[in-house]
Design a protein around this motif. Structure first.
Motif, PDB file in Angstrom:
ATOM      1  N   ASN A 480       0.800  -1.231   0.000  1.00  0.00           N
ATOM      2  CA  ASN A 480       0.000   0.000   0.000  1.00  0.00           C
ATOM      3  C   ASN A 480       0.828   1.274   0.000  1.00  0.00           C
ATOM      4  OD1 ASN A 480      -2.247  -1.729   0.197  1.00  0.00           O
ATOM      5  ND2 ASN A 480      -2.231  -1.608   2.427  1.00  0.00           N
ATOM      6  N   SER A 481       2.017   1.241  -0.574  1.00  0.00           N
ATOM      7  CA  SER A 481       2.809   2.470  -0.678  1.00  0.00           C
ATOM      8  C   SER A 481       2.188   3.390  -1.725  1.00  0.00           C
ATOM      9  CB  SER A 481       4.244   2.135  -1.065  1.00  0.00           C
ATOM     10  OG  SER A 481       4.883   1.417  -0.038  1.00  0.00           O
ATOM     11  N   LYS A 482       2.043   4.659  -1.365  1.00  0.00           N
ATOM     12  CA  LYS A 482       1.353   5.611  -2.235  1.00  0.00           C
ATOM     13  C   LYS A 482       2.062   6.959  -2.198  1.00  0.00           C
ATOM     14  CE  LYS A 482      -3.218   3.639  -1.116  1.00  0.00           C
ATOM     15  NZ  LYS A 482      -2.661   2.617  -0.175  1.00  0.00           N
ATOM     16  N   GLY A 483       2.094   7.618  -3.335  1.00  0.00           N
ATOM     17  CA  GLY A 483       2.584   8.987  -3.362  1.00  0.00           C
ATOM     18  C   GLY A 483       4.089   9.112  -3.285  1.00  0.00           C
ATOM     19  N   TYR A 484       4.827   8.298  -4.045  1.00  0.00           N
ATOM     20  CA  TYR A 484       6.283   8.388  -4.115  1.00  0.00           C
ATOM     21  C   TYR A 484       6.692   8.854  -5.511  1.00  0.00           C
ATOM     22  CZ  TYR A 484       6.928   5.810   0.260  1.00  0.00           C
ATOM     23  OH  TYR A 484       6.920   5.423   1.577  1.00  0.00           O
ATOM     24  N   THR A 485       7.614   9.806  -5.561  1.00  0.00           N
ATOM     25  CA  THR A 485       8.254  10.176  -6.821  1.00  0.00           C
ATOM     26  C   THR A 485       9.677   9.655  -6.776  1.00  0.00           C
ATOM     27  OG1 THR A 485       6.896  12.162  -7.073  1.00  0.00           O
ATOM     28  CG2 THR A 485       8.948  12.056  -8.330  1.00  0.00           C
ATOM     29  N   VAL A 486       9.998   8.748  -7.691  1.00  0.00           N
ATOM     30  CA  VAL A 486      11.277   8.053  -7.706  1.00  0.00           C
ATOM     31  C   VAL A 486      11.977   8.427  -9.013  1.00  0.00           C
ATOM     32  CG1 VAL A 486      12.394   5.792  -7.626  1.00  0.00           C
ATOM     33  CG2 VAL A 486      10.265   6.176  -6.361  1.00  0.00           C
ATOM     34  N   HIS A 487      13.026   9.259  -8.926  1.00  0.00           N
ATOM     35  CA  HIS A 487      13.657   9.705 -10.169  1.00  0.00           C
ATOM     36  C   HIS A 487      15.171   9.815 -10.032  1.00  0.00           C
ATOM     37  CE1 HIS A 487      14.567  13.997  -9.154  1.00  0.00           C
ATOM     38  NE2 HIS A 487      13.511  13.915  -8.375  1.00  0.00           N
ATOM     39  N   HIS A 488      15.850   9.575 -11.132  1.00  0.00           N
ATOM     40  CA  HIS A 488      17.305   9.706 -11.233  1.00  0.00           C
ATOM     41  C   HIS A 488      18.045   8.871 -10.190  1.00  0.00           C
ATOM     42  CE1 HIS A 488      16.059  13.285 -13.567  1.00  0.00           C
ATOM     43  NE2 HIS A 488      17.167  13.017 -14.262  1.00  0.00           N
ATOM     44  N   ASN A 489      17.580   7.645  -9.984  1.00  0.00           N
ATOM     45  CA  ASN A 489      18.311   6.696  -9.149  1.00  0.00           C
ATOM     46  C   ASN A 489      18.972   5.655 -10.042  1.00  0.00           C
ATOM     47  OD1 ASN A 489      17.202   7.488  -6.327  1.00  0.00           O
ATOM     48  ND2 ASN A 489      15.373   7.258  -7.600  1.00  0.00           N
ATOM     49  N   VAL A 490      20.075   5.068  -9.546  1.00  0.00           N
ATOM     50  CA  VAL A 490      20.724   3.969 -10.251  1.00  0.00           C
ATOM     51  C   VAL A 490      20.704   2.749  -9.332  1.00  0.00           C
ATOM     52  CG1 VAL A 490      22.754   3.172 -11.491  1.00  0.00           C
ATOM     53  CG2 VAL A 490      22.232   5.616 -11.411  1.00  0.00           C
ATOM     54  N   VAL A 491      20.160   1.669  -9.849  1.00  0.00           N
ATOM     55  CA  VAL A 491      20.129   0.388  -9.143  1.00  0.00           C
ATOM     56  C   VAL A 491      20.964  -0.599  -9.949  1.00  0.00           C
ATOM     57  CG1 VAL A 491      18.666  -1.524  -8.376  1.00  0.00           C
ATOM     58  CG2 VAL A 491      17.827   0.840  -8.193  1.00  0.00           C
ATOM     59  N   TRP A 492      21.948  -1.239  -9.297  1.00  0.00           N
ATOM     60  CA  TRP A 492      22.730  -2.233 -10.035  1.00  0.00           C
ATOM     61  C   TRP A 492      23.150  -3.389  -9.136  1.00  0.00           C
ATOM     62  CZ3 TRP A 492      25.219   2.446  -8.752  1.00  0.00           C
ATOM     63  CH2 TRP A 492      26.442   2.358  -8.078  1.00  0.00           C
ATOM     64  N   ILE A 515      18.478   0.866 -14.253  1.00  0.00           N
ATOM     65  CA  ILE A 515      18.590  -0.433 -13.589  1.00  0.00           C
ATOM     66  C   ILE A 515      19.557  -1.282 -14.403  1.00  0.00           C
ATOM     67  CG2 ILE A 515      17.365  -2.511 -12.851  1.00  0.00           C
ATOM     68  CD1 ILE A 515      14.788  -0.793 -12.784  1.00  0.00           C
ATOM     69  N   TRP A 516      20.598  -1.772 -13.738  1.00  0.00           N
ATOM     70  CA  TRP A 516      21.585  -2.580 -14.442  1.00  0.00           C
ATOM     71  C   TRP A 516      21.847  -3.858 -13.651  1.00  0.00           C
ATOM     72  CZ3 TRP A 516      23.546  -2.511 -19.182  1.00  0.00           C
ATOM     73  CH2 TRP A 516      24.628  -3.351 -19.455  1.00  0.00           C
ATOM     74  N   ASN A 517      21.773  -4.984 -14.346  1.00  0.00           N
ATOM     75  CA  ASN A 517      22.091  -6.289 -13.775  1.00  0.00           C
ATOM     76  C   ASN A 517      21.190  -6.620 -12.583  1.00  0.00           C
ATOM     77  OD1 ASN A 517      23.466  -8.757 -13.631  1.00  0.00           O
ATOM     78  ND2 ASN A 517      24.929  -7.956 -12.147  1.00  0.00           N
ATOM     79  N   PHE A 540      15.564   3.143 -17.868  1.00  0.00           N
ATOM     80  CA  PHE A 540      16.373   2.156 -18.580  1.00  0.00           C
ATOM     81  C   PHE A 540      16.559   0.934 -17.694  1.00  0.00           C
ATOM     82  CE2 PHE A 540      20.293  -0.101 -19.284  1.00  0.00           C
ATOM     83  CZ  PHE A 540      20.290  -0.312 -20.651  1.00  0.00           C
ATOM     84  N   SER A 541      16.523  -0.260 -18.326  1.00  0.00           N
ATOM     85  CA  SER A 541      16.880  -1.486 -17.628  1.00  0.00           C
ATOM     86  C   SER A 541      17.606  -2.410 -18.592  1.00  0.00           C
ATOM     87  CB  SER A 541      15.644  -2.195 -17.066  1.00  0.00           C
ATOM     88  OG  SER A 541      16.010  -3.413 -16.447  1.00  0.00           O
ATOM     89  N   SER A 542      18.559  -3.142 -18.059  1.00  0.00           N
ATOM     90  CA  SER A 542      19.302  -4.082 -18.896  1.00  0.00           C
ATOM     91  C   SER A 542      18.592  -5.422 -19.023  1.00  0.00           C
ATOM     92  CB  SER A 542      20.704  -4.306 -18.316  1.00  0.00           C
ATOM     93  OG  SER A 542      20.627  -4.887 -17.020  1.00  0.00           O
ATOM     94  N   THR A 543      17.494  -5.603 -18.295  1.00  0.00           N
ATOM     95  CA  THR A 543      16.798  -6.890 -18.330  1.00  0.00           C
ATOM     96  C   THR A 543      15.353  -6.712 -17.904  1.00  0.00           C
ATOM     97  OG1 THR A 543      16.922  -9.198 -17.590  1.00  0.00           O
ATOM     98  CG2 THR A 543      17.332  -7.504 -15.941  1.00  0.00           C
ATOM     99  N   GLY A 544      14.553  -7.753 -18.145  1.00  0.00           N
ATOM    100  CA  GLY A 544      13.212  -7.817 -17.574  1.00  0.00           C
ATOM    101  C   GLY A 544      12.179  -7.011 -18.321  1.00  0.00           C
ATOM    102  N   ASP A 545      11.077  -6.717 -17.619  1.00  0.00           N
ATOM    103  CA  ASP A 545      10.010  -5.925 -18.225  1.00  0.00           C
ATOM    104  C   ASP A 545       9.393  -5.025 -17.157  1.00  0.00           C
ATOM    105  OD1 ASP A 545       7.928  -8.909 -18.439  1.00  0.00           O
ATOM    106  OD2 ASP A 545       8.605  -7.767 -16.697  1.00  0.00           O
ATOM    107  N   TRP A 546       8.367  -4.262 -17.574  1.00  0.00           N
ATOM    108  CA  TRP A 546       7.782  -3.247 -16.698  1.00  0.00           C
ATOM    109  C   TRP A 546       6.417  -3.705 -16.192  1.00  0.00           C
ATOM    110  CZ3 TRP A 546      11.701  -0.207 -15.882  1.00  0.00           C
ATOM    111  CH2 TRP A 546      12.627   0.045 -16.899  1.00  0.00           C
TER     112      TRP A 546
END
Length: 717
Positions: A480-492, A515-517, A540-546
């Motif tokens: 039930n997380s609501k109201g988050y703006t998630v931008h310009h992060n790098v996950v690897w 998102i990488w690896n 961007f992601s190097s794998t998977g889907d949305w």
């Protein structure tokens, strides 16, 4: 009349400034002295009793065992300040030394000690290193992140079935249990035992967190079908190096040193106080002090306080509450209950539970946690974090966090901002968690999560089936997380999803992230709920889907790219700047109501912009101004990874473009300059920096030109 009132106010503050004084404390001082630099006080209590708004207490270098407790108030213009003398090291310990050792048997020694602290928080240190409470199985690898347990073969809410239990009476000892699901642990008192059965005080396996974390739940996980346990706190189990046991009835401490030799008096210490620092007043500033073996606490209604450039080492050690029913505890190395607190430039290392907590119930709102180095948090493997904040309008900025048993951080208070943090190596014990993790409710949180690095998290092999991913997510917006703006992060380098969202998620905006690896770009567990008004743009992601499992109307997905081909400069060196002309450049959409500076005909997909700022995260982060740096990027090729430790004798630093003059400065985490290397007219080449004369540890490396820091990175030697 108004002029008279103004004059009175001016006179009041003028008198306050005139009367402000400096007081000194020294370990060889005397409370009968006058508190001057030549005649300092001995105790903190005496110094604090003499202080008023605007006063400064300078503590001379040395070791102190008296808790620092301040119950006075400063004002907004005149803080009460307590700080270390310039260039001197002040260590405030919550421990006392053990003396008078004698042989017990074999390599085990004993000494008379009166431990008055609550048994949950008893701790022993030898040469400042944490020792193990006597246990089975033993901690054979001396690694607090490996549980060194035995598998549970059966059981229920009141007993475990295990093999080869040592033939001793475990009654009144403790059992630590981590379920096969591995989301949380719990600890209970043992009521009786046999060679195959451990009976304990019991849990309700129909309630969270004991459902599903109990031995009736079977999972097809390697050597972990029904969970795992270890037993501890019995003298008969003291059979291995670095173990101890305390007999309260006889005030006797038993200890087996690593080398088997009788400890030298003073080298073994035991916990005496739960807290080394307590702030009970307003407008207090603490600077440059080192705390060991106890927590720091800013009490409820103690507001507008600051803790700057301090260390808290082994701040909160011990085991779980034996009646815990919530999968989490409130203890932390630093507990913040007061509003408008600032914690900046501090080092927090080693805590069984949390690193920093910021409480909502006490109104600890508007707190700033900035530029801190936090490591080795949550050895219990419960719902504890390096930073755990539920208060509103909290800013968590430019922190470096490494090594956590579960989540890297949780920030869930309305209106909070999480930016430019470098968080890595979480999920070392638990699974089904995130480097950033939070749980929602019915309200929009209006939380912004931007310009962070979340990376290198792999859930333990015992937490999932062979061939399936370990559930360590990058950004996990749970139920039930609501109201988050998630931008310009790098996950690897995460073993699960880049973003994971569950249940009734609404008004989530994922813009311009990379998102990488990861095992998959995104994931969701709907569980019968409704999801709506969520946007996924320009990622961007190097794998998977949305969010393929979600209803098509739940997520508005536009202008994203998934490809295994890297469009970035050097992903192996974590350089996610786009290559000129690559598949992400000028390929993003402009987002109505969202400001995004860009250089070409359109924004770039992902977290970085070609021709823009190569921003960084963590301590001394470079912020994203939208413009490129004025000098070339300088890349550290070796000795960059913090975990595991490298053993190089030198750093290879590649200068990718010519520069005229620069210097490479290496600092300790406390800001002490230990080495400088000058660069003159460097071209595209490698510079070798000798580090043979540096002791092992973590350092901050800065590249400086024209007295301006251009980039900085951590190295561990």
């Amino acid at each position: 009349m108004y002029k008279n009132i103004l004059l009175i106010i001016i006179l009041f503050f003028s008198i306050e400034l005139i009367n402000a004084k400096t007081i000194y404390v020294a370990s060889d001082g005397n409370d009968s002295n006058n508190g001057s630099i030549t005649n300092p006080y001995k105790t903190f209590q005496k110094a604090v009793s003499e202080m008023f708004a605007g006063d400064v207490c300078i503590i001379r270098g040395g070791v102190y065992t008296e808790p620092l407790i301040i119950n006075k108030n400063g004002t907004s213009s005149n803080y009460i300040t307590i700080k270390a003398a310039d260039g001197e090291t002040v260590e405030i310990k919550a421990t006392n030394s053990v003396n008078g050792w004698q042989l017990h048997t074999g390599n085990i020694y004993k000494a008379n000690v009166n431990m008055t602290i609550d048994k949950r928080f008893r701790a022993i240190y030898h040469n400042n290193e944490y020792m193990d409470l006597a246990r089975w199985p033993n901690n054979t690898d001396n690694n607090r992140w490996t549980i060194n347990s035995t598998p549970v073969t059966n059981g229920d809410g009141s007993h475990f079935v295990v093999n080869n239990v040592p033939n001793i009476d475990w009654t009144d000892g403790y059992v630590y249990y981590l379920g096969a699901h591995s989301g949380a642990s719990w600890t209970r008192t043992i009521t009786s035992s046999t060679s195959t059965t451990i009976n304990h005080t019991g849990v309700n396996i129909n309630q969270w967190p004991f459902n599903p974390h109990n031995p009736t739940v079977w999972r097809n996980y390697p050597n972990n079908n029904r969970g795992q346990l270890f037993l501890f706190n019995k003298l008969e189990a003291l059979d291995y190096a670095r173990e101890w046991y305390y007999d309260k009835a006889n005030n006797m401490l038993y200890f087996q040193p690593a080398d088997g030799i009788m400890p030298i008096d003073g080298t073994v210490e035991y916990a005496v106080n739960k807290f080394t620092l307590e702030l009970k007043g307003d407008y207090i500033k603490i600077e440059g002090l080192n705390f060991f073996g106890g927590s720091a606490k800013i009490h409820n209604n103690a507001d507008n306080n600051q803790i700057l450039n301090c260390q808290i080492i082994h701040g909160s050690e011990g085991h779980d509450d034996l009646t815990n029913n919530s999968a989490q505890v409130g203890e932390a190395a630093l507990e913040i209950l007061g509003a408008n607190t600032i914690v900046k430039g501090c080092t927090i290392n080693h805590s069984s539970a949390n690193g920093i907590t910021v409480a909502n119930w006490s109104g600890a709102h508007n707190t700033i946690i900035e530029g801190n180095y936090i490591s080795n948090i949550d050895y219990l493997g419960i719902h504890s974090k390096p930073i755990s904040s539920s208060a509103n309008n909290v800013k968590v900025l430019k922190n470096t966090i490494i090594n956590a048993g579960r989540d890297g951080m949780t920030v869930g208070g309305t209106g909070s901002e999480i930016a430019y943090n470098d968080v890595s190596n979480s999920q070392l014990i638990n699974s089904d968690s995130g480097i950033f993790y939070t749980v929602g409710n019915a309200n929009l949180k209006n939380i912004v999560l931007h310009h962070n690095w979340f990376h290198d998290a792999t859930a333990p092999s015992y937490s999932h089936e062979v061939g399936n991913p370990g559930k360590a997510a990058g950004i996990y917006l749970d139920n039930n997380s609501k109201g988050y703006t998630v931008h310009h992060n790098v996950v690897w380098n995460v073993s699960w999803t880049g973003y994971q969202v569950n249940w009734n998620n609404t008004h989530l905006d994922f813009f311009h992230n990379t998102i990488w690896n990861a095992q998959n770009a995104t994931g969701t567990w709907i569980n019968g709920y409704t999801q709506e008004n969520n946007k996924v743009y320009n990622n961007f992601s190097s794998t998977g889907d949305w969010f393929s499992e979600a209803d098509a109307s739940a997520f508005d997905i536009q202008s994203n790219l998934i490809t295994a081909a890297s469009p970035f400069e050097n992903v192996n060196n974590q350089n996610f700047m786009p290559k000129e002309g690559s598949a992400v450049v000028n390929q993003a959409m402009t987002i109505s109501g969202f400001t995004k500076p860009y250089k070409g005909s359109a924004p770039d997909i992902g977290a970085y912009e070609f021709g823009g700022t190569q921003w960084t995260a963590g301590i001394n982060a470079i912020e994203d101004t939208g413009n490129a740096l004025s000098i070339a990027d300088i890349v550290i090729d070796k000795s960059l990874k913090l975990f595991p430790n490298p053993t190089n004798n030198s750093l290879n630093i590649k200068v990718t473009h010519a520069i005229n003059k620069a210097s490479i400065n290496i600092y300790t985490l406390m800001g002490q300059l230990v080495k400088t290397v000058k660069i003159d007219n460097a071209t595209s080449s490698e510079l070798v920096v000798d580090v043979n004369n540096l002791s092992s540890g973590t350092y901050l490396l800065k590249i400086i030109t024209d007295n301006t820091t251009r980039t900085s990175k951590f190295i561990k030697l």
